[in-house]
Design an enzyme around this catalytic site. Structure first.
Site, short mmCIF file in Angstrom:
data_model
loop_
_atom_site.label_atom_id
_atom_site.label_comp_id
_atom_site.label_asym_id
_atom_site.label_seq_id
_atom_site.Cartn_x
_atom_site.Cartn_y
_atom_site.Cartn_z
N ASP A 1 -3.45 0.95 7.38
CA ASP A 1 -2.54 0.05 5.47
C ASP A 1 -1.88 -0.94 5.94
O ASP A 1 -2.30 -1.37 4.38
CB ASP A 1 -1.00 1.55 6.32
CG ASP A 1 -1.00 2.79 6.15
OD1 ASP A 1 -1.83 2.99 5.53
OD2 ASP A 1 -0.18 3.66 7.02
N GLU B 1 -1.39 -0.65 -6.71
CA GLU B 1 -2.22 0.11 -7.16
C GLU B 1 -2.20 0.31 -8.12
O GLU B 1 -0.21 1.25 -7.78
CB GLU B 1 -2.84 0.91 -6.08
CG GLU B 1 -4.15 0.53 -4.70
CD GLU B 1 -4.38 1.58 -3.87
OE1 GLU B 1 -6.08 1.39 -3.39
OE2 GLU B 1 -3.58 1.28 -3.32
N ASP C 1 0.23 -1.25 0.01
CA ASP C 1 -0.35 -0.01 0.06
C ASP C 1 1.08 1.09 -0.19
O ASP C 1 1.78 1.43 1.17
CB ASP C 1 -0.50 -0.34 1.46
CG ASP C 1 -1.68 1.26 1.42
OD1 ASP C 1 -2.24 1.07 0.51
OD2 ASP C 1 -1.94 1.62 2.47
#
Ligand code: ZN
Length: 378
Positions: free
Chosen positions: A354, A271, A187
């Site tokens: 997180d 991501e 993350d």
């Protein structure tokens, strides 16, 4: 699989070679600006476009008019036309921000690119042979496998005056895909770089922060000086050197961290973030740009590939931080970045924001891979 890899090496051109490199920068800029003006004029007069081929043909004529253009690498001039063409294509596709701009001597990058044709560029022992320049001393900090093909070279000079070549190679990758046994999600986080699904987080070391602070101090000093004065010029060099130091420290650090991860895991999911848009939207400003996430993920990708592993990018709209990794239900109320820890009232799981997000990213990445593999085998 055909793979490309670029490496950067420091070079040490002689006085004469430095002179020729400077002239090449100038000629490349001239060609770029000349045809940018031509294209502009042509369009304004008759709405017609001037293609790359048109420009390349006309360049032969221009060289007869401006004979000094013949003294520099002719492929570099052609590449400059390519760059101009790309700038227009980007503009029309709305990928890049605006209409191509003229390059000024001050603000433009000091670099030129050239392509290897019939072995005119060669890497030899401690030397690189470049068109027009001849043999230039090079510090090769890594060995290049024999079957790698040299495709192109960019010669550049940093603001503090050092010279580098960035060399692009092409090769057939022989690495077999590994069975995925160990996977992780990362993350993206601020001001740390990331938090992993295993709870491992990575933060820039102190010495790096120190250099960054020093750079900020010296930049403030520079901004107070009278432009063009001799003190200003000296201070500008100090700032340029510190900039390069910060960039190098960051690169080293990112190399080490990405290597560590690539050795630890077979699959890493992240991501697919658009850092430019993010820094604009969230007013993070410069720090996001400089955080190095983009560079880090590119390193991670090829380091994993080298080992038969894989980097999976998941959709940036995937609500990784709002899903409970224990039961899968969505909690829109934890969207607020200030919520660092939370409790799922459905499955009674307690979450670190997180780590929970990183676990969701890992799972979504695995799901995406399974989907792709099923499609490929069908
Ligand atoms: Zn839950």
């Amino acid at each position: 699989m055909i793979t490309h890899r670029a490496y950067e090496f420091r070079i040490y051109p002689s006085r004469d070679q430095q002179d020729l490199i400077a002239r090449t920068f100038g000629c490349v800029r001239l060609v770029y600006n000349y045809y940018l003006a031509e294209k502009k004029q042509r369009y304004e007069e008759s709405k017609a476009t001037l293609s790359y081929t048109d420009c390349a043909k006309d360049l032969t004529r221009l060289k007869k008019e401006k004979t000094f253009l013949k003294e520099v690498d002719s492929i570099a001039l052609q590449q400059s036309l390519r760059h101009l063409d790309d700038a227009f294509t980007g503009f029309f596709k709305r990928e890049k921000s605006g209409y191509p701009k003229f390059k000024s001597k001050r603000s433009s990058r000091r670099s030129y690119s050239t392509v290897c044709v019939n072995g005119n560029i060669r890497l030899e022992d401690g030397k690189i042979r470049l068109p027009k320049l001849g043999e230039v001393r090079i510090k090769k900090h890594r060995e290049i496998p024999e079957d790698w093909i040299l495709k192109s070279v960019t010669v550049k000079q940093t603001p503090s005056g050092k010279y580098f070549v960035s060399i692009l190679f092409e090769y057939e990758s022989q690495v077999e895909k590994k069975e995925v046994e160990r996977s992780a999600g990362l993350d993206y986080s601020m001001p740390k770089l990331f938090v992993s699904s295993d709870g491992y987080s990575c933060e820039y070391p102190r010495f790096y922060r120190k250099t960054e602070e020093k750079l900020a101090r010296e930049q403030r000093k520079l901004s107070k000086m009278e432009k063009g004065s001799s003190n200003y010029r000296k201070q500008k060099l100090v700032v340029a050197r510190l900039h390069e130091k910060v960039a190098n420290q960051r690169k080293d650090f990112l190399h080490k961290e990405s290597l560590k991860l690539a050795q630890m895991y077979d699959r890493i999911s992240i991501e697919d973030l658009d850092m430019k848009a993010m820094s604009k939207a969230l007013h993070f400003g410069k720090s996001v740009h400089d955080n190095g996430w983009g560079m880090f993920t590119r390193m991670l990708e090829y380091k994993l590939q080298d080992r038969g592993g894989q980097l999976v990018k998941i959709d940036k709209w995937y609500p990784s931080s709002q899903i409970c990794s224990g039961c899968g239900c969505i909690h829109p109320e934890v969207k607020d970045l200030n919520v660092r820890e939370w409790f799922c009232d459905w499955c009674l799981e307690y979450h670190d924001r997180d780590i929970n997000a990183a676990v969701n990213i890992r799972e979504e990445g695995s799901r995406l891979r399974r989907e792709t593999e099923m499609r490929e085998s069908a």
